[in-house]
Design a protein around this motif. Structure first.
Motif, PDB file in Angstrom:
ATOM      1  N   LEU A 107       0.883  -1.081  -0.001  1.00 49.19           N
ATOM      2  CA  LEU A 107       0.038  -0.032   0.066  1.00 49.19           C
ATOM      3  C   LEU A 107       0.755   1.158   0.060  1.00 49.19           C
ATOM      4  O   LEU A 107       2.006   1.423   0.572  1.00 49.19           O
ATOM      5  CB  LEU A 107      -0.763   0.026   1.273  1.00 49.19           C
ATOM      6  N   THR A 108       0.466   2.111  -0.746  1.00 50.12           N
ATOM      7  CA  THR A 108       1.153   3.631  -0.785  1.00 50.12           C
ATOM      8  C   THR A 108      -0.319   4.490  -0.686  1.00 50.12           C
ATOM      9  O   THR A 108      -1.085   4.316  -1.571  1.00 50.12           O
ATOM     10  CB  THR A 108       1.760   3.961  -2.048  1.00 50.12           C
ATOM     11  N   ALA A 109      -0.285   5.440   0.482  1.00 51.72           N
ATOM     12  CA  ALA A 109      -1.467   6.236   0.542  1.00 51.72           C
ATOM     13  C   ALA A 109      -0.947   7.610   0.196  1.00 51.72           C
ATOM     14  O   ALA A 109       0.302   8.092   0.988  1.00 51.72           O
ATOM     15  CB  ALA A 109      -1.877   6.181   1.878  1.00 51.72           C
ATOM     16  N   VAL A 110      -1.367   8.454  -0.519  1.00 51.07           N
ATOM     17  CA  VAL A 110      -0.773   9.832  -1.086  1.00 51.07           C
ATOM     18  C   VAL A 110      -1.908  10.749  -0.843  1.00 51.07           C
ATOM     19  O   VAL A 110      -3.104  10.735  -1.175  1.00 51.07           O
ATOM     20  CB  VAL A 110      -0.569   9.845  -2.310  1.00 51.07           C
ATOM     21  N   GLY A 111      -1.580  11.921  -0.285  1.00 49.65           N
ATOM     22  CA  GLY A 111      -2.417  12.960  -0.080  1.00 49.65           C
ATOM     23  C   GLY A 111      -2.275  13.881  -1.336  1.00 49.65           C
ATOM     24  O   GLY A 111      -1.228  14.222  -1.637  1.00 49.65           O
ATOM     25  N   VAL A 112      -3.219  14.370  -1.834  1.00 51.21           N
ATOM     26  CA  VAL A 112      -3.512  15.277  -3.057  1.00 51.21           C
ATOM     27  C   VAL A 112      -4.225  16.230  -3.035  1.00 51.21           C
ATOM     28  O   VAL A 112      -5.246  16.504  -1.759  1.00 51.21           O
ATOM     29  CB  VAL A 112      -3.841  14.466  -4.146  1.00 51.21           C
ATOM     30  N   THR A 113      -4.238  17.360  -3.924  1.00 51.69           N
ATOM     31  CA  THR A 113      -5.133  18.716  -3.723  1.00 51.69           C
ATOM     32  C   THR A 113      -6.436  18.449  -4.136  1.00 51.69           C
ATOM     33  O   THR A 113      -7.436  19.236  -4.307  1.00 51.69           O
ATOM     34  CB  THR A 113      -4.339  20.029  -4.004  1.00 51.69           C
ATOM     35  N   TRP A 114      -6.305  17.635  -5.549  1.00 48.43           N
ATOM     36  CA  TRP A 114      -7.549  17.644  -6.442  1.00 48.43           C
ATOM     37  C   TRP A 114      -7.973  16.215  -7.116  1.00 48.43           C
ATOM     38  O   TRP A 114      -6.880  15.871  -7.479  1.00 48.43           O
ATOM     39  CB  TRP A 114      -7.222  18.718  -7.485  1.00 48.43           C
ATOM     40  N   LEU A 115      -8.866  15.827  -7.221  1.00 50.22           N
ATOM     41  CA  LEU A 115      -9.375  14.706  -7.851  1.00 50.22           C
ATOM     42  C   LEU A 115     -10.552  14.713  -8.612  1.00 50.22           C
ATOM     43  O   LEU A 115     -11.553  13.908  -8.556  1.00 50.22           O
ATOM     44  CB  LEU A 115      -9.433  13.459  -6.857  1.00 50.22           C
ATOM     45  N   TYR A 116     -10.613  15.984  -9.106  1.00 49.25           N
ATOM     46  CA  TYR A 116     -11.809  15.924 -10.311  1.00 49.25           C
ATOM     47  C   TYR A 116     -13.204  16.020  -9.530  1.00 49.25           C
ATOM     48  O   TYR A 116     -14.211  15.526 -10.208  1.00 49.25           O
ATOM     49  CB  TYR A 116     -11.662  15.081 -11.325  1.00 49.25           C
ATOM     50  N   GLY A 117     -13.248  16.400  -8.224  1.00 48.78           N
ATOM     51  CA  GLY A 117     -14.431  16.452  -7.383  1.00 48.78           C
ATOM     52  C   GLY A 117     -14.489  15.297  -6.641  1.00 48.78           C
ATOM     53  O   GLY A 117     -15.901  15.190  -6.029  1.00 48.78           O
ATOM     54  N   PHE A 118     -13.561  14.338  -6.757  1.00 49.69           N
ATOM     55  CA  PHE A 118     -13.736  12.980  -5.784  1.00 49.69           C
ATOM     56  C   PHE A 118     -12.966  13.228  -4.708  1.00 49.69           C
ATOM     57  O   PHE A 118     -11.787  14.189  -4.681  1.00 49.69           O
ATOM     58  CB  PHE A 118     -13.383  11.741  -6.624  1.00 49.69           C
ATOM     59  N   ASP A 119     -12.929  12.528  -3.578  1.00 48.99           N
ATOM     60  CA  ASP A 119     -12.107  12.657  -2.507  1.00 48.99           C
ATOM     61  C   ASP A 119     -11.216  11.439  -2.418  1.00 48.99           C
ATOM     62  O   ASP A 119     -10.177  11.574  -1.713  1.00 48.99           O
ATOM     63  CB  ASP A 119     -13.219  12.346  -1.293  1.00 48.99           C
ATOM     64  N   VAL A 120     -11.520  10.295  -3.236  1.00 49.76           N
ATOM     65  CA  VAL A 120     -10.663   9.186  -3.146  1.00 49.76           C
ATOM     66  C   VAL A 120     -10.468   8.824  -4.431  1.00 49.76           C
ATOM     67  O   VAL A 120     -11.412   8.559  -4.917  1.00 49.76           O
ATOM     68  CB  VAL A 120     -11.151   8.200  -2.100  1.00 49.76           C
ATOM     69  N   GLU A 121      -9.180   8.211  -4.711  1.00 47.42           N
ATOM     70  CA  GLU A 121      -9.297   7.291  -5.890  1.00 47.42           C
ATOM     71  C   GLU A 121      -8.211   6.206  -5.517  1.00 47.42           C
ATOM     72  O   GLU A 121      -7.279   6.436  -4.698  1.00 47.42           O
ATOM     73  CB  GLU A 121      -8.253   8.339  -6.931  1.00 47.42           C
ATOM     74  N   ILE A 122      -8.650   5.049  -5.999  1.00 40.01           N
ATOM     75  CA  ILE A 122      -7.752   3.612  -5.774  1.00 40.01           C
ATOM     76  C   ILE A 122      -7.135   3.115  -7.081  1.00 40.01           C
ATOM     77  O   ILE A 122      -8.072   2.965  -7.971  1.00 40.01           O
ATOM     78  CB  ILE A 122      -8.695   2.586  -4.963  1.00 40.01           C
ATOM     79  N   LYS A 123      -5.821   2.955  -7.206  1.00 37.26           N
ATOM     80  CA  LYS A 123      -5.121   2.400  -8.435  1.00 37.26           C
ATOM     81  C   LYS A 123      -4.668   1.056  -7.719  1.00 37.26           C
ATOM     82  O   LYS A 123      -4.051   1.039  -6.699  1.00 37.26           O
ATOM     83  CB  LYS A 123      -4.461   3.437  -8.867  1.00 37.26           C
ATOM     84  N   VAL A 124      -4.717   0.077  -8.670  1.00 40.60           N
ATOM     85  CA  VAL A 124      -3.982  -1.252  -8.216  1.00 40.60           C
ATOM     86  C   VAL A 124      -3.249  -1.934  -9.314  1.00 40.60           C
ATOM     87  O   VAL A 124      -3.559  -1.652 -10.721  1.00 40.60           O
ATOM     88  CB  VAL A 124      -4.982  -2.188  -7.864  1.00 40.60           C
TER      89      VAL A 124
END
Length: 134
Positions: A107-124
């Protein structure tokens, strides 16, 4: 260059084509899944945070299933969060519903400033070899 083995989940192909990217590409037994957000079928965000996380996992699991796999095939996870200090605990209350049994994926968790109106994005990245075609 090898042909890309693109995996599209049922019912969402138009959304990916409109945004001009592949939901997942299989190569050499590995499935690289684009970041999944908690979007409804029309692409709009699920407004409730926990529901948004559940929808992101549902969207992710639909791609894994279409490729012939499941979350148990996932080896590596990257989670992007807007304002992680405020939402991390709520997000992690939902994760065990999908994470499976030990051993867990990396797992890598990353804080970001923008996700196109979403709060969370999950990539695998998952180990899902191509299935033999009849």
């Amino acid at each position: 260059m090898a042909t890309r083995d693109v995996i599209f989940p049922a019912g969402r192909r138009a959304l990916y084509e409109r945004n001009r990217y592949s939901p997942a590409i299989r190569r050499d037994g590995l499935l690289f899944v684009s970041g999944q957000v908690g979007s409804r079928e029309d692409g709009s965000p699920e407004p409730n945070l926990k529901a948004q996380v559940r929808q992101a996992f549902a969207n992710l699991n639909a791609i894994l299933a279409e490729a012939g796999g499941s979350f148990s095939d996932v080896i590596d996870v990257t989670v992007f969060m807007v304002n992680p200090e405020a939402i991390f605990e709520q997000v992690w209350e939902v994760v065990p519903e999908y994470w499976g049994e030990v051993p867990y994926p990396t797992l890598t968790a990353v804080g970001v400033t923008w996700l196109y109106g979403f709060d969370v994005e999950i990539k695998v990245i998952a180990a899902v070899p191509a299935q033999k075609r009849s």
